[in-house]
Enzyme design. Structure first.
Site, PDB file in Angstrom:
ATOM      1  N   GLY A 151       0.840  -1.181   0.000  1.00 42.76           N
ATOM      2  CA  GLY A 151       0.000   0.000   0.000  1.00 42.76           C
ATOM      3  C   GLY A 151       0.881   1.238   0.000  1.00 42.76           C
ATOM      4  O   GLY A 151       1.963   1.230  -0.582  1.00 42.76           O
ATOM      5  N   CYS A 152       0.433   2.266   0.670  1.00 42.37           N
ATOM      6  CA  CYS A 152       1.191   3.522   0.727  1.00 42.37           C
ATOM      7  C   CYS A 152       2.601   3.256   1.246  1.00 42.37           C
ATOM      8  O   CYS A 152       2.777   2.687   2.321  1.00 42.37           O
ATOM      9  CB  CYS A 152       0.468   4.507   1.636  1.00 42.37           C
ATOM     10  SG  CYS A 152       1.385   6.022   1.917  1.00 42.37           S
ATOM     11  N   PHE A 153       3.601   3.679   0.480  1.00 41.58           N
ATOM     12  CA  PHE A 153       4.980   3.373   0.903  1.00 41.58           C
ATOM     13  C   PHE A 153       5.397   4.124   2.151  1.00 41.58           C
ATOM     14  O   PHE A 153       6.309   3.706   2.845  1.00 41.58           O
ATOM     15  CB  PHE A 153       6.002   3.528  -0.215  1.00 41.58           C
ATOM     16  CG  PHE A 153       5.951   4.771  -1.059  1.00 41.58           C
ATOM     17  CD1 PHE A 153       5.671   6.022  -0.544  1.00 41.58           C
ATOM     18  CD2 PHE A 153       6.214   4.680  -2.416  1.00 41.58           C
ATOM     19  CE1 PHE A 153       5.646   7.157  -1.344  1.00 41.58           C
ATOM     20  CE2 PHE A 153       6.193   5.797  -3.231  1.00 41.58           C
ATOM     21  CZ  PHE A 153       5.909   7.041  -2.686  1.00 41.58           C
TER      22      PHE A 153
END
Length: 175
Positions: A9-11
């Site tokens: 997902g969001c890094f």
């Protein structure tokens, strides 16, 4: 040194679980798995480049074996969601383990089977195990975002629902 690449997902949320551990040399946020060379964040976030937001971790396997990285990766994600992660929706936020050699592939596949067999999740495990592809570092402002912008990071993470999901699903698995 070896390299491991994970999409969760969001890094921004995938850096802190791995940092400052013995044997972890570096963690770079970036993009991988797509069909556009050297994509920019504005392109990737549209979901049309085929890239995943990911982290590339350089590590010393003598101090921090690949299996320990896998053991840290899984409890950061919802491995049953193929539409993104938490509040971040779209193909760029899907989960995957990108293997860099045959040993990593076999360990990643075995770890996925272990998660599937654990009974934690009723839905199928959809996290992909894929060969490593070109990795493009994200723009500098994304690197160590949680340190550079702690207030924004904490607000975003809280709104995402990630921590609640982890507490409800993964914490009970470790008991």
């Amino acid at each position: 040194m070896q390299v491991a690449t994970f999409a969760g997902g969001c890094f921004w949320c995938m850096v802190s679980p791995f940092e400052e551990l013995p044997g972890i040399e570096s963690i770079i946020s970036g993009y991988t798995g797509g069909h556009v060379e050297n994509p920019a964040y504005e392109e990737v976030k549209k979901g049309t480049t085929g890239h995943y937001e990911a982290v590339k971790i350089t590590f010393d396997p003598e101090l921090f074996p690949y299996q320990k990285l896998l053991d840290l990766f899984w409890p950061q994600i919802d491995p049953t969601d193929d539409g993104g992660q938490f509040q971040d929706r779209g193909p760029q936020y899907r989960t995957a383990i990108f293997f860099h050699n045959e040993d990593q592939k076999q360990q990643a596949l075995a770890s996925k089977e272990k998660v599937a067999a654990s009974g934690i999740f009723k839905k199928p495990i959809v996290t992909k195990i894929l060969p490593a592809a070109a990795f493009y570092p994200a723009e500098e402002y994304h690197q160590d975002f949680h340190k550079k912008n702690p207030k924004h990071y904490k607000e975003d993470r809280k709104q995402s629902g990630r921590d609640e999901f982890i507490a409800e699903n993964w914490k009970t698995a470790s008991k």
